[in-house]
Design a protein around this motif. Structure first.
Motif, short mmCIF file in Angstrom:
data_model
loop_
_atom_site.label_atom_id
_atom_site.label_comp_id
_atom_site.label_asym_id
_atom_site.label_seq_id
_atom_site.Cartn_x
_atom_site.Cartn_y
_atom_site.Cartn_z
N UNK A 1 0.83 -1.21 0.00
CA UNK A 1 0.00 0.00 0.00
C UNK A 1 0.86 1.26 0.00
N UNK A 2 2.03 1.20 0.62
CA UNK A 2 2.93 2.35 0.64
C UNK A 2 3.01 3.00 2.01
N UNK A 3 3.91 3.97 2.13
CA UNK A 3 4.16 4.64 3.40
C UNK A 3 4.09 6.15 3.22
N UNK A 4 3.86 6.84 4.32
CA UNK A 4 3.84 8.30 4.33
C UNK A 4 4.77 8.79 5.43
N UNK B 1 6.56 5.80 -1.47
CA UNK B 1 6.53 6.77 -0.37
C UNK B 1 5.89 8.07 -0.80
N UNK B 2 5.07 8.63 0.08
CA UNK B 2 4.53 9.98 -0.09
C UNK B 2 5.07 10.81 1.07
N UNK B 3 5.76 11.89 0.75
CA UNK B 3 6.46 12.68 1.77
C UNK B 3 5.91 14.09 1.83
N UNK B 4 5.53 14.52 3.03
CA UNK B 4 5.09 15.90 3.28
C UNK B 4 6.31 16.71 3.69
N UNK B 5 6.64 17.74 2.89
CA UNK B 5 7.83 18.55 3.13
C UNK B 5 7.46 20.04 3.17
N UNK C 1 2.04 17.17 10.89
CA UNK C 1 1.52 15.91 11.40
C UNK C 1 0.10 15.69 10.92
N UNK C 2 -0.73 16.72 11.02
CA UNK C 2 -2.13 16.60 10.59
C UNK C 2 -2.23 16.38 9.09
N UNK C 3 -1.43 17.12 8.31
CA UNK C 3 -1.44 16.96 6.85
C UNK C 3 -1.06 15.53 6.47
N UNK C 4 -0.01 15.02 7.11
CA UNK C 4 0.48 13.69 6.77
C UNK C 4 -0.50 12.61 7.22
N UNK C 5 -1.06 12.76 8.39
CA UNK C 5 -2.02 11.76 8.89
C UNK C 5 -3.26 11.69 7.99
N UNK C 6 -3.72 12.85 7.53
CA UNK C 6 -4.88 12.86 6.65
C UNK C 6 -4.56 12.15 5.34
N UNK C 7 -3.37 12.44 4.79
CA UNK C 7 -2.94 11.76 3.56
C UNK C 7 -2.88 10.26 3.76
N UNK C 8 -2.30 9.84 4.87
CA UNK C 8 -2.15 8.41 5.15
C UNK C 8 -3.50 7.73 5.26
N UNK C 9 -4.45 8.39 5.93
CA UNK C 9 -5.79 7.81 6.07
C UNK C 9 -6.51 7.73 4.73
N UNK C 10 -6.41 8.79 3.94
CA UNK C 10 -7.10 8.82 2.65
C UNK C 10 -6.57 7.77 1.68
N UNK C 11 -5.26 7.51 1.74
CA UNK C 11 -4.65 6.61 0.76
C UNK C 11 -4.30 5.24 1.32
N UNK C 12 -4.57 5.02 2.59
CA UNK C 12 -4.26 3.73 3.18
C UNK C 12 -2.77 3.48 3.38
N UNK C 13 -2.02 4.55 3.63
CA UNK C 13 -0.58 4.45 3.79
C UNK C 13 -0.21 4.26 5.26
N UNK C 14 0.95 3.65 5.51
CA UNK C 14 1.46 3.51 6.87
C UNK C 14 2.34 4.71 7.18
#
Length: 333
Positions: free
Chosen positions: A86-89, A111-115, A145-158
């Motif tokens: 599924x991928x990671x964030x 990987x999806x990275x919030x920078x 943290x909030x931006x990344x957590x939302x992305x992870x939830x929406x895309x099913x990322x760890x």
């Protein structure tokens, strides 16, 4: 990892795992042949300047140019096949970003990275070069943290946080483990403190291998959240620091990292941006190594005479060397 013995009133409550020296040793076994065993540098010039025998653990020679690869790979390699598929964030100003991106590529994940929008261009380019998708945010107005957590939830990322994760902490501790295996017991160990993962892991390893060692964290003057938190006895949040040490520009220590550092750190000292610049310059001109600002902060504390009394044998972790040529010249010009 074992449940916290602190109970509901302890750091993190009863369900927060306790990271131990055994976890650091386990991480070292997993990282063998994957992470670089980075060199320990000595310099007679440096010894004479500070009046002690100094051993520099050069994580600027680690994969991705910083210690962060240790923790990222240790954490990702323990994910299930389904999680990797599924991928990671992750969120990071640069070094954890690169580390997660490379670890994901090595393990066949994505990987999806919030920078932050003002992240150093060299770190952004390197992260993209490892195949990661990059999502930008404003570090002074947004909540990474909030931006990344939302992305992870929406895309099913760890989500793989940059420091507040037991496997990340254990992986970072392998730097100090290697250092003391090579040098023998040291009297003090200096390491930069941002979120606290490197220091927490290092403290677990160093205090087990060298009982009585002084663990000294170093923060930029503008980003003294860990120093304030230790004084208060609980994590303290400060405004986003404005400092050249972008890897240490955090608002608050992690829950897990603070629990370890509160127990094992002897002190935290502060350095100015100008003192960091001076350390970067000396490292380049006399030691022939390139350091980024965060990577040079522990050396800066030593050179600025912050360690009193100064013991005979001192270890210093040079945590990274990711700085572009233009930025390097701008900082030292």
């Amino acid at each position: 990892m074992t449940p916290s013995p602190n109970g509901p009133t302890g750091p993190g409550g009863p369900d927060v795992p306790v990271v131990t020296f055994d976890d650091v040793r386990d991480a070292a076994r997993l990282l063998a042949g994957v992470a670089h065993r980075t060199p320990v540098l000595r310099s007679r010039t440096l010894d004479a300047l500070v009046g002690a025998e100094v051993h520099l653990k050069c994580e600027n020679f680690q994969r991705v140019g910083a210690f962060k690869f240790r923790g990222a790979y240790n954490a990702l390699s323990r994910l299930s096949e389904q999680q990797l598929a599924r991928g990671v964030a992750a969120y990071s100003s640069g070094n954890h970003a690169q580390a997660v991106a490379l670890a994901a590529r090595e393990l066949g994940s994505r990987a999806v990275i919030v920078m932050p929008e003002d992240a150093p261009a060299s770190k952004v380019d390197a992260t993209a070069g490892y195949g990661a998708e990059i999502v930008r945010y404003d570090r002074y107005t947004g909540d990474r943290n909030a931006v990344c957590r939302q992305l992870a939830e929406e895309r099913g990322l760890t989500l793989i946080p940059p420091y507040d994760h037991p496997h990340v902490i254990a992986g970072q501790g392998t730097a100090a483990l290697e250092l003391i295996e090579e040098t023998g017991p040291l009297d003090a160990l200096l390491a930069p403190v941002g979120g606290g993962g490197l220091m927490a892991g290092s403290a677990l390893a160093a205090t087990a291998l060298a009982p009585g060692i002084r663990m000294i964290g170093v923060e930029p003057e503008a980003g003294d959240d860990t120093r304030r938190s230790l004084a208060a006895g609980h994590p303290v949040t400060i405004p986003v620091p404005r400092t050249i040490a972008d890897g240490q520009a955090v608002e608050s220590p992690g829950e897990l990292t603070f629990a370890v550092n509160r127990r094992l750190l002897d002190s935290v000292v502060l350095v100015s941006d100008d003192e960091i610049r001076a350390a970067m310059k000396l490292a380049f001109e006399r030691l022939k190594i390139v350091t980024e600002p965060s990577g040079a902060s522990a050396l800066a504390a030593l050179l600025a005479g912050r360690i009193e009394p100064l013991p005979p044998r001192v270890g210093v972790i040079i945590s990274g060397g990711n700085v572009g040529v233009e930025r390097f010249l701008e900082l030292l010009g």
